[in-house]
Scaffold this motif. Sequence first.
Motif, PDB file in Angstrom:
ATOM      1  N   MET A   1       0.853  -1.197   0.000  1.00  0.00           N
ATOM      2  CA  MET A   1       0.000   0.000   0.000  1.00  0.00           C
ATOM      3  C   MET A   1       0.886   1.245   0.000  1.00  0.00           C
ATOM      4  SD  MET A   1      -3.044   0.897   2.621  1.00  0.00           S
ATOM      5  CE  MET A   1      -2.168   1.737   3.916  1.00  0.00           C
ATOM      6  N   LYS A   2       0.534   2.175  -0.873  1.00  0.00           N
ATOM      7  CA  LYS A   2       1.324   3.400  -0.890  1.00  0.00           C
ATOM      8  C   LYS A   2       0.655   4.423   0.016  1.00  0.00           C
ATOM      9  CE  LYS A   2       3.813   6.275  -4.147  1.00  0.00           C
ATOM     10  NZ  LYS A   2       3.353   7.570  -3.689  1.00  0.00           N
ATOM     11  N   LEU A   3       1.394   5.006   0.899  1.00  0.00           N
ATOM     12  CA  LEU A   3       0.823   5.913   1.877  1.00  0.00           C
ATOM     13  C   LEU A   3       1.390   7.306   1.636  1.00  0.00           C
ATOM     14  CD1 LEU A   3      -1.100   5.115   4.158  1.00  0.00           C
ATOM     15  CD2 LEU A   3       0.816   5.230   5.716  1.00  0.00           C
ATOM     16  N   THR A   4       0.514   8.225   1.263  1.00  0.00           N
ATOM     17  CA  THR A   4       0.993   9.593   1.102  1.00  0.00           C
ATOM     18  C   THR A   4       1.012  10.267   2.467  1.00  0.00           C
ATOM     19  OG1 THR A   4      -1.223  10.454   0.825  1.00  0.00           O
ATOM     20  CG2 THR A   4      -0.103   9.726  -1.153  1.00  0.00           C
ATOM     21  N   ARG A   5       1.659  11.410   2.500  1.00  0.00           N
ATOM     22  CA  ARG A   5       1.744  12.136   3.762  1.00  0.00           C
ATOM     23  C   ARG A   5       0.340  12.499   4.250  1.00  0.00           C
ATOM     24  NH1 ARG A   5       5.100  15.288   6.805  1.00  0.00           N
ATOM     25  NH2 ARG A   5       4.168  17.173   7.619  1.00  0.00           N
ATOM     26  N   ARG A   6      -0.530  12.908   3.283  1.00  0.00           N
ATOM     27  CA  ARG A   6      -1.888  13.317   3.652  1.00  0.00           C
ATOM     28  C   ARG A   6      -2.666  12.142   4.252  1.00  0.00           C
ATOM     29  NH1 ARG A   6      -5.011  17.256  -0.303  1.00  0.00           N
ATOM     30  NH2 ARG A   6      -3.119  18.365   0.233  1.00  0.00           N
TER      31      ARG A   6
ATOM     32  N   ALA B   1      -1.455   9.555   5.716  1.00  0.00           N
ATOM     33  CA  ALA B   1      -0.882   9.209   7.017  1.00  0.00           C
ATOM     34  C   ALA B   1      -1.455  10.109   8.095  1.00  0.00           C
ATOM     35  CB  ALA B   1       0.634   9.337   6.968  1.00  0.00           C
ATOM     36  N   LEU B   2      -1.568  11.404   7.777  1.00  0.00           N
ATOM     37  CA  LEU B   2      -2.111  12.353   8.752  1.00  0.00           C
ATOM     38  C   LEU B   2      -3.567  12.041   9.050  1.00  0.00           C
ATOM     39  CD1 LEU B   2      -0.466  15.661   7.539  1.00  0.00           C
ATOM     40  CD2 LEU B   2      -0.102  14.524   9.716  1.00  0.00           C
ATOM     41  N   ALA B   3      -4.328  11.758   7.970  1.00  0.00           N
ATOM     42  CA  ALA B   3      -5.748  11.477   8.138  1.00  0.00           C
ATOM     43  C   ALA B   3      -5.930  10.217   8.987  1.00  0.00           C
ATOM     44  CB  ALA B   3      -6.412  11.296   6.773  1.00  0.00           C
ATOM     45  N   LEU B   4      -5.131   9.231   8.709  1.00  0.00           N
ATOM     46  CA  LEU B   4      -5.227   7.982   9.470  1.00  0.00           C
ATOM     47  C   LEU B   4      -4.910   8.217  10.938  1.00  0.00           C
ATOM     48  CD1 LEU B   4      -3.608   5.326   7.142  1.00  0.00           C
ATOM     49  CD2 LEU B   4      -5.868   5.192   8.170  1.00  0.00           C
ATOM     50  N   GLY B   5      -3.881   8.993  11.164  1.00  0.00           N
ATOM     51  CA  GLY B   5      -3.473   9.286  12.533  1.00  0.00           C
ATOM     52  C   GLY B   5      -4.584   9.979  13.292  1.00  0.00           C
ATOM     53  N   ALA B   6      -5.193  10.971  12.637  1.00  0.00           N
ATOM     54  CA  ALA B   6      -6.283  11.720  13.264  1.00  0.00           C
ATOM     55  C   ALA B   6      -7.458  10.789  13.526  1.00  0.00           C
ATOM     56  CB  ALA B   6      -6.702  12.877  12.365  1.00  0.00           C
TER      57      ALA B   6
ATOM     58  N   LYS C   1      -8.363   3.228   4.729  1.00  0.00           N
ATOM     59  CA  LYS C   1      -8.738   4.494   4.103  1.00  0.00           C
ATOM     60  C   LYS C   1     -10.212   4.836   4.324  1.00  0.00           C
ATOM     61  CE  LYS C   1      -5.384   5.316   0.508  1.00  0.00           C
ATOM     62  NZ  LYS C   1      -5.106   5.328  -0.916  1.00  0.00           N
ATOM     63  N   GLU C   2     -11.075   3.818   4.417  1.00  0.00           N
ATOM     64  CA  GLU C   2     -12.506   4.058   4.607  1.00  0.00           C
ATOM     65  C   GLU C   2     -12.855   4.283   6.074  1.00  0.00           C
ATOM     66  OE1 GLU C   2     -11.563   1.382   2.385  1.00  0.00           O
ATOM     67  OE2 GLU C   2     -11.716   2.994   0.896  1.00  0.00           O
ATOM     68  N   GLY C   3     -11.884   4.218   6.931  1.00  0.00           N
ATOM     69  CA  GLY C   3     -12.149   4.466   8.346  1.00  0.00           C
ATOM     70  C   GLY C   3     -12.538   3.221   9.112  1.00  0.00           C
ATOM     71  N   ASN C   4     -12.458   2.063   8.460  1.00  0.00           N
ATOM     72  CA  ASN C   4     -12.754   0.820   9.178  1.00  0.00           C
ATOM     73  C   ASN C   4     -11.513   0.363   9.933  1.00  0.00           C
ATOM     74  OD1 ASN C   4     -15.334   0.630   7.835  1.00  0.00           O
ATOM     75  ND2 ASN C   4     -14.151   0.015   6.027  1.00  0.00           N
ATOM     76  N   VAL C   5     -11.754  -0.137  11.132  1.00  0.00           N
ATOM     77  CA  VAL C   5     -10.625  -0.628  11.916  1.00  0.00           C
ATOM     78  C   VAL C   5     -10.060  -1.868  11.249  1.00  0.00           C
ATOM     79  CG1 VAL C   5      -9.941  -1.569  14.144  1.00  0.00           C
ATOM     80  CG2 VAL C   5     -11.585   0.295  14.043  1.00  0.00           C
ATOM     81  N   ILE C   6      -8.759  -1.886  11.076  1.00  0.00           N
ATOM     82  CA  ILE C   6      -8.101  -3.081  10.541  1.00  0.00           C
ATOM     83  C   ILE C   6      -8.015  -4.090  11.685  1.00  0.00           C
ATOM     84  CG2 ILE C   6      -6.019  -3.964   9.424  1.00  0.00           C
ATOM     85  CD1 ILE C   6      -5.433  -1.060   8.558  1.00  0.00           C
TER      86      ILE C   6
END
Lengths: 151, 108
Positions: free
Chosen positions: A1-6, A8-13, B38-43
């Motif tokens: 999976m390619k993770l962009t900086r954006r 990564a930030l969104a995931l963190g939040a 990415k969809e906000g689902n917990v892995i």
Amino acid sequence: MKLTRRDALALGAGAAVFAVAGGRAGSAWAGLEDTEKAVMEFTGGATPASGRITLDAPEIAENGNTVPISVSVESPMTDDDYVASVLILAEGNPNPDVATLHFTPMSGAAEATTRMRLAKTQNVIAVAKMSDGSVFMDKKEVKVTIGGCGG
Amino acid sequence: MAEPKPRVKVPKTASKGDVVTIKTLISHEMESGQRKDKEGNVIPRKIINKFTCTFNDKEVFSCDLDPAVAANPYFEFNAKVDESGTFVFTWVDDDGSVYTSESEIEVN
């Protein structure tokens, strides 16, 4: 999976929001109480003494995703007197438990090294339980530059 | 992800009563259950939760792992060898899979 900086930030939040919303006892992080509880469960209510166990961890960990830690416990490691288990905890992770190591007289020396995740700067704790039931503890603060949890 | 692959380093020979150092590593993502896609689902959590090392069927070292153990869990520990024999290493995955590796040591 390619993770962009954006991303990564969104995931963190997202992870942070989730942790707060679904957090245990209203806190996103394990905190001292949970850590204390885990220690007491492990020792059976006894307060660990200092000494005999040495926890080795870097003072500064640049990458919280993989932080090398070592524990060593002074013990003759004979059939009658050996180190039974060592509990490793991290006060500032979402869940304080890291690992529980079990030794036997066949281990020869009660030393082990592994790699752990640290979410932020925090204390890492190691508690050793001897075969006779006595308990010893060591604590080390590790400064974390990039946390190793969530995104 | 590819099938987890264990890697183990054990000395080939030792003298009787020696304490030898063993290093083990297994390739595994150790998905903590804290992350979201990415969809906000917990892995969902998927980690190695138990590691055991035995020598001639007797336990030498074992470990209960929690999600705070880094990906590709690595262990370095010791074993006292009094006779030639076989080390068996076992990793247990959350999904019930078991991965094993064996190493022989000659003691003289």
